[in-house]
Design an enzyme around this catalytic site. Sequence first.
Site, mmCIF file in Angstrom:
data_model
loop_
_atom_site.group_PDB
_atom_site.id
_atom_site.type_symbol
_atom_site.label_atom_id
_atom_site.label_comp_id
_atom_site.label_asym_id
_atom_site.label_seq_id
_atom_site.Cartn_x
_atom_site.Cartn_y
_atom_site.Cartn_z
ATOM 1 N N HIS A 213 -21.079 -13.507 9.538
ATOM 2 C CA HIS A 213 -20.185 -13.291 8.412
ATOM 3 C C HIS A 213 -18.764 -13.110 8.937
ATOM 4 O O HIS A 213 -18.559 -12.800 10.115
ATOM 5 C CB HIS A 213 -20.642 -12.047 7.645
ATOM 6 C CG HIS A 213 -19.960 -11.844 6.340
ATOM 7 N ND1 HIS A 213 -19.851 -12.845 5.393
ATOM 8 C CD2 HIS A 213 -19.351 -10.749 5.808
ATOM 9 C CE1 HIS A 213 -19.202 -12.377 4.338
ATOM 10 N NE2 HIS A 213 -18.883 -11.102 4.565
ATOM 11 N N ASP B 56 -13.722 -7.185 1.823
ATOM 12 C CA ASP B 56 -14.577 -8.366 2.003
ATOM 13 C C ASP B 56 -14.332 -9.336 0.866
ATOM 14 O O ASP B 56 -14.907 -9.207 -0.218
ATOM 15 C CB ASP B 56 -16.051 -7.957 2.046
ATOM 16 C CG ASP B 56 -16.915 -9.102 2.548
ATOM 17 O OD1 ASP B 56 -16.455 -10.259 2.496
ATOM 18 O OD2 ASP B 56 -18.042 -8.830 3.003
ATOM 19 N N CYS C 249 -17.677 -17.969 4.005
ATOM 20 C CA CYS C 249 -16.968 -16.706 4.207
ATOM 21 C C CYS C 249 -15.724 -16.860 5.069
ATOM 22 O O CYS C 249 -14.744 -16.141 4.873
ATOM 23 C CB CYS C 249 -17.896 -15.647 4.791
ATOM 24 S SG CYS C 249 -18.706 -16.160 6.289
#
Lengths: 657, 306
Positions: free
Chosen positions: A461, A477, A417
């Site tokens: 994250h 995201d 991520c």
Amino acid sequence: MAKALATPGAGAQPATSLTRNQACWLLATAVLTLVPHTPYLPAWVTALCMALLGWRALRLWRGQLPPHRLLIMLATIGACLGIRVGFGQFFGKDPGVSLLAILLCLKLLETKVARDIRVAVLLAFFLQLSIFFENQSLPVAALALCATLLALASLLALVDANASTKARLRTSALLAAQGLPFMLVLFVLFPRVQGPLWGLPADAFSARSGLAESMQPGSISQLGLSEEIAFRAEFDGLPPPPGQRYWRGPVLSEFDGTTWRPATSTIAAEPSYQTSGPRMDYRLTLEPHNRNWLLALDFPAAGLQGVRYSSDFRALADTPVRHRSRFNLAAYPETGVGLEETPDVLAAARRLPAGSNPRTHALAQQLAAEAGSNPRAILERVQHHLREAKLTYTLEPPLLGQQAIDEFLFDSRRGFCEHFSATFVFLMRAAGVPARVVTGYQGGEINPIDGTLVVRQSDAHAWAEVWIDGRGWERADPTALAAPGRIDSGLSAGLPATEARLLAMPDWLRSLRYRWEAANNAWNQWILGYNPERQRDLLARLGLRKPDWGTLATAMSIAASVLMGLLLLWAQRQRQARSPLQKSWDSFCRTLARHGLTRHPWEGPADYGKRLAFARPAQAKELRDICTEYARIRYGSGASSEDIRSLQQRITKLKLT
Amino acid sequence: MPHRHAERLLEAASQIILGKDRELRLALACLIARGHLLIEDVPGVGKTTLAHLFARLIGLQFQRIQFTSDLLPADILGVTIFDRENAAFRFKPGPVFSQLILADEINRATPKTQSALLEAMEERQVTTEGSTLPLPTPFFVIATQNPVNQIGTFPLPESQLDRFLLRIQLGYPARNAERALLRGEDRRSLLERQQAVISPAELLAMQDAARQLTVAEPLIDYVQALLSATRLSTEFAAGLSPRAGLGLLSAARAWALLDGRDHVLPEDVQAIFPHVAGHRLHLAGDDRPAPPAALVRVLQSVALGA
């Protein structure tokens, strides 16, 4: 219990030597007492204790007598010297506990008489207590409890050497259970002290795993395999759907080509936005991470107790979270934030180091040109590009060089991520749209046992925010573009099958883990989390406002007396669970005792009858008959319930003149 | 209502041994419980008379064995001799083949001889030369023993003392009883004239009746608590054995039978407990037998509860 307590002069019994059975119980007590200490004792102390206990076991096995006094004396002096040299001093917690551990083992070697056992058990009790200086977790508490039960059983072995193991354990459990109410009273009322009682362990605040304050490729993926719990949340209503569970940590605006760092943000007592939409109340229990950010759900409500607000929408505690702490928080997930952002912040959110990642930069320019400089259109173009770029979400991204974003986007195409969010933010900035990286946790799973949402380190994250004029900061995201499963179902759903298998866990193990964590959570919340504030609250609810030591001491002694009374009553009732015959005989004896004719405990009914007849000639026959009749019914055969009833009537009718 | 036969017997006995009703009663209880009796006292207080008297009153064959340091086992059990007429070995039974035996001053004999008698007492049979001969019934041994601190004695070891159900002491008679004794006729001639008041069969019936007596659960509990108290007490070197417990119970039965009851009361146990436990318990530390006060302390430490 009555039996165990009532045996007079119990301990003094085996005057000569201890039985094997008693020694075995004591040995087991010592082993179980020392086991939880082993991680905290120096290796040589652990080894010495094991050797001494092993020696004891061997001697027990062979039925040998204790070794010579001189030998034990030498061993004691040697151990003391070792402690002095190893710790540099005798005083303090660590040398003290080590010394006691060795002394317990040595005491076991020389136990000969009952008194030795009592001394050793006392020592064991103390060591069972001292383990809590080091570790207060549920398993250690359970071990200490088992050791306490064994220690009680060792004492019982002195009283009744022939009881079966089961009976002995049952009695010691009963004894411990009788102590339980007293323990509760002390737990609730004894003034709480915040923090460790015995000074601070040297490494109390050492680094713990968790989010860092900066981000570079690989900094989050290393958390991916850690199943450690980061925090727990209990929602008053339904928890938000997985796609909305963004727990905000550091917001990173500054980029130097490799590392993302937070820009300076101002901290205020009130948030910089107007909350709107539905409110979600929840309680967050944070594991200590030595930082002051709270990882609150987006976006924290105003006016939360003990919370301050940063200009980048984080909730902060006053001091770093060094103990497991509980916060009452609330969130408004649909709030629009940052509608009027300062030029400084926006400038920082556009800044890129010169010459960094030229290929990506060029790509961004091209996308911006296609979109006609409209931020929303640019956002859509960038998202579209990333979705089509065939990027793979993986826990094991390849090592990248100086131009990491270029290499990720055009060459390796494999990343976690942090790669996705960094690349996205870089693209947006290069296209002229303010954007920044947000780190934190995403997701978490509901424990079906107690309904709490558990968020682990593997849920760490990084995502992004873009600023659009008129809309403020909007969450984007980019990881969801490549691995939509990550957001809705957690890490393992987002990973390729080969890597997900590493994280997979059989169902039974998962359910076992749920249970274990629920028990741990309850322990943390109710036992360890009972701090001075909660004690104050509870006492206030009980009507004790601002109690001082005197009030608490009075309350404790009153509660202890009440409990003692209740226990006595219970013991009395146990004893009185007897037949109707016994009841009326007892009342007969009580009546006569009031007239000065108390039956001796050992006095038989016939003798008693004779004595009564002699003392009260006027009613000699009746008194004697009652006693004889009672003796016949109790010790004879063939007495009917009719006989018992008529005896009861005679006793009731008896009037002493 | 006291037992009819027993009452008759005790009545007659108390005419001859004056002022010792309780001791006579204990001796009879021991006989009914099929146990053996140990009388420990200084010489001349009527130990021998008592043994003789019981033989007379019940009509039992009586033998007296005077134990001396040169007494041999064969002098008690009997010898095998060669019978010239039949040209075969023949066993000539010794004095032990009688219904009532007085083993006088048993602690004067060597341990070997002592154990020959004590084994016969326990087994109720004699084994010689490979053949086993049963002893007659009823079979009852009254042994007398001088106080152990006298010179020239071999004190009986604890394991042997255990073979005696009861131990009694006669002691000097009370003042009035002694005056009557001095004024009255010679005891020996009185004994000579004494007729049996019950038959051996009646004695056997009493023994059987005693065994039928009810012993209720609470009483078993009480006896067990007593035994356990002797084991837990710090006063004694060792507690009472289960055999002692069985003895305690059978003696208590006999005591209850003498009282004419069909069930055993704690009082019965308490009455005979000092006589059952006295010679079996030894003080911790020194080897003295437990004094009566210590036995009373045991009795008083066990409550008669629910």
